[in-house]
Design an enzyme around this catalytic site. Structure first.
Site, mmCIF file in Angstrom:
data_model
loop_
_atom_site.group_PDB
_atom_site.id
_atom_site.type_symbol
_atom_site.label_atom_id
_atom_site.label_comp_id
_atom_site.label_asym_id
_atom_site.label_seq_id
_atom_site.Cartn_x
_atom_site.Cartn_y
_atom_site.Cartn_z
ATOM 1 N N ARG A 175 0.538 -1.334 -0.104
ATOM 2 C CA ARG A 175 -0.031 0.033 -0.015
ATOM 3 C C ARG A 175 0.954 1.335 -0.048
ATOM 4 N NH1 ARG A 175 -3.929 -3.510 1.995
ATOM 5 N NH2 ARG A 175 -3.218 -3.507 4.353
ATOM 6 N N HIS A 188 0.100 5.271 -0.905
ATOM 7 C CA HIS A 188 0.118 6.439 0.119
ATOM 8 C C HIS A 188 1.163 7.250 -0.469
ATOM 9 C CE1 HIS A 188 -2.651 5.073 3.513
ATOM 10 N NE2 HIS A 188 -2.520 3.932 2.537
ATOM 11 N N ASN A 222 -2.046 7.610 7.796
ATOM 12 C CA ASN A 222 -0.836 6.823 8.030
ATOM 13 C C ASN A 222 -0.576 6.479 9.193
ATOM 14 O OD1 ASN A 222 -0.325 6.931 5.259
ATOM 15 N ND2 ASN A 222 1.224 8.691 5.244
ATOM 16 N N HIS A 267 -6.729 -4.322 -0.711
ATOM 17 C CA HIS A 267 -7.139 -4.876 0.446
ATOM 18 C C HIS A 267 -7.654 -6.223 0.565
ATOM 19 C CE1 HIS A 267 -8.846 -0.352 1.622
ATOM 20 N NE2 HIS A 267 -7.434 -0.593 1.734
#
Length: 334
Positions: A67, A71, A99, A198
């Protein structure tokens, strides 16, 4: 094994200039798969080896590393700004709302960087490490493999405020997610496919308490949650729970597959921002497609990751020696 490539300039912008940032983020054509073929031909093999050791040590760590690309790339482009530690004069992105207490496994990137610096000092950027490591995290957990484009530079700074202003909340609905992704030239299909990240990992109770006990201020649970699944979540996350307790994001949390979409179709999505993809008409068709055809999901996921990996803004950059800190000036700044 995989390949490598790129060359670009970057700079971190004030979140106050967010609309301008969105105009400046664009597709970079200079990235290429063979970027390190002469300077560091073993780069991708080295990254894969460190990621494999991380997987053997703790499979869950790969979900967080995977991920990192999202981000990082959504905040001022793919420039490894999210890896920078805070300094007395800079609030970085590690403590941003999306985060803090969520992303982990930064040490895996540190290990990759250390191995690359031993083999090819000052050559491979931390931004490219994120791209390679994210791809390897998917492949090592059973997902697809693909060729990545490389050649990015690392930012000189980071912005917690920029991350807070851009990154979506776990409360986000499909409409706001579609609008956000569109600003980065990512389609509805890209949104749904990339949400499939996910497929591995866990989420915090903090992210779902409102779904369980006060959806949309009603004082009631989200009616989209399948009843037996809601009972399970209530036991995991009672009202008095430590909200950093984590639960699986899908039924196969260490295997990258299409189970995530099957769970959404049966009302068993963990996050509101996940389940909304099935309840919203514009995204539901892709959820159904990917739940029925894992190959289509993998294909769309690869396309989305490549497109997201192309996001950059024009700014000064460098090849950091340590991914957590900018180099002391002057050193390899372009």
């Amino acid at each position: 094994m995989h390949k490598v490539g790129l060359d670009i300039k970057k700079t971190t912008m004030s979140p106050l200039l967010f609309p301008l940032l969105l105009l400046l983020v664009h597709i970079i054509t200079g990235l290429r798969p063979d970027y390190y073929s002469e300077m560091c031909p073993e780069a991708e093999t080295i990254v894969w080896g460190v990621m494999k050791k991380a997987y053997d040590r703790e499979p869950r760590s790969l979900a967080s590393v995977m991920r990192f690309q999202f981000h990082d790339c959504f905040v001022n482009g793919c420039d490894a700004s999210m890896l920078l530690d805070d300094t007395p004069t800079m609030l970085g992105e590690k403590l941003s709302l999306s985060n803090i207490n969520s992303l982990r496994s930064y040490e895996v990137v540190d290990e990759v960087k250390e191995a690359l610096e031993k083999a090819c000092p000052g050559v491979v950027s931390c931004a490219d490490i994120i791209i390679m490591a994210s791809r390897d995290a998917v492949a090592l957990t059973g997902g697809p493999d693909w060729q990545v484009k490389l050649g990015r530079l690392d930012s000189l700074t980071a912005s917690q405020e920029a991350s807070d202003n851009i990154m979506p909340s776990p409360r986000a609905d499909a409409t706001s997610l579609i609008d956000l992704f569109a600003k980065f030239n990512l389609s509805v299909k890209d949104l749904v496919a990339l949400s499939g990240s996910h497929s591995i990992g866990q989420g915090r109770c903090f992210s779902i308490m409102f779904r369980l006990y006060n959806q949309s201020g009603t004082g009631r649970p989200d009616p989209a949650i399948e009843p037996k699944f809601r009972e399970k979540l209530n036991k995991l996350c009672p009202l008095n729970v430590d909200q950093n307790v984590t639960g699986d994001l899908d039924a196969t949390p260490i295997i990258f597959d299409n189970q995530y979409f099957k769970d959404l179709a049966s009302g068993r999505g963990f996050l509101n921002s996940d389940q909304t993809l099935f309840t919203f008409p514009q995204t539901r068709g892709f959820v159904k497609l990917f739940s029925n055809d894992q190959g289509e999901f993998f294909k769309a996921f690869i396309e989305g990751m490549i497109k997201m990996g192309d996001l950059q803004i024009e700014q000064p950059g460098e090849i950091r020696k340590n991914c957590r800190v900018a180099n002391r000036r002057p050193i390899n700044t372009f």
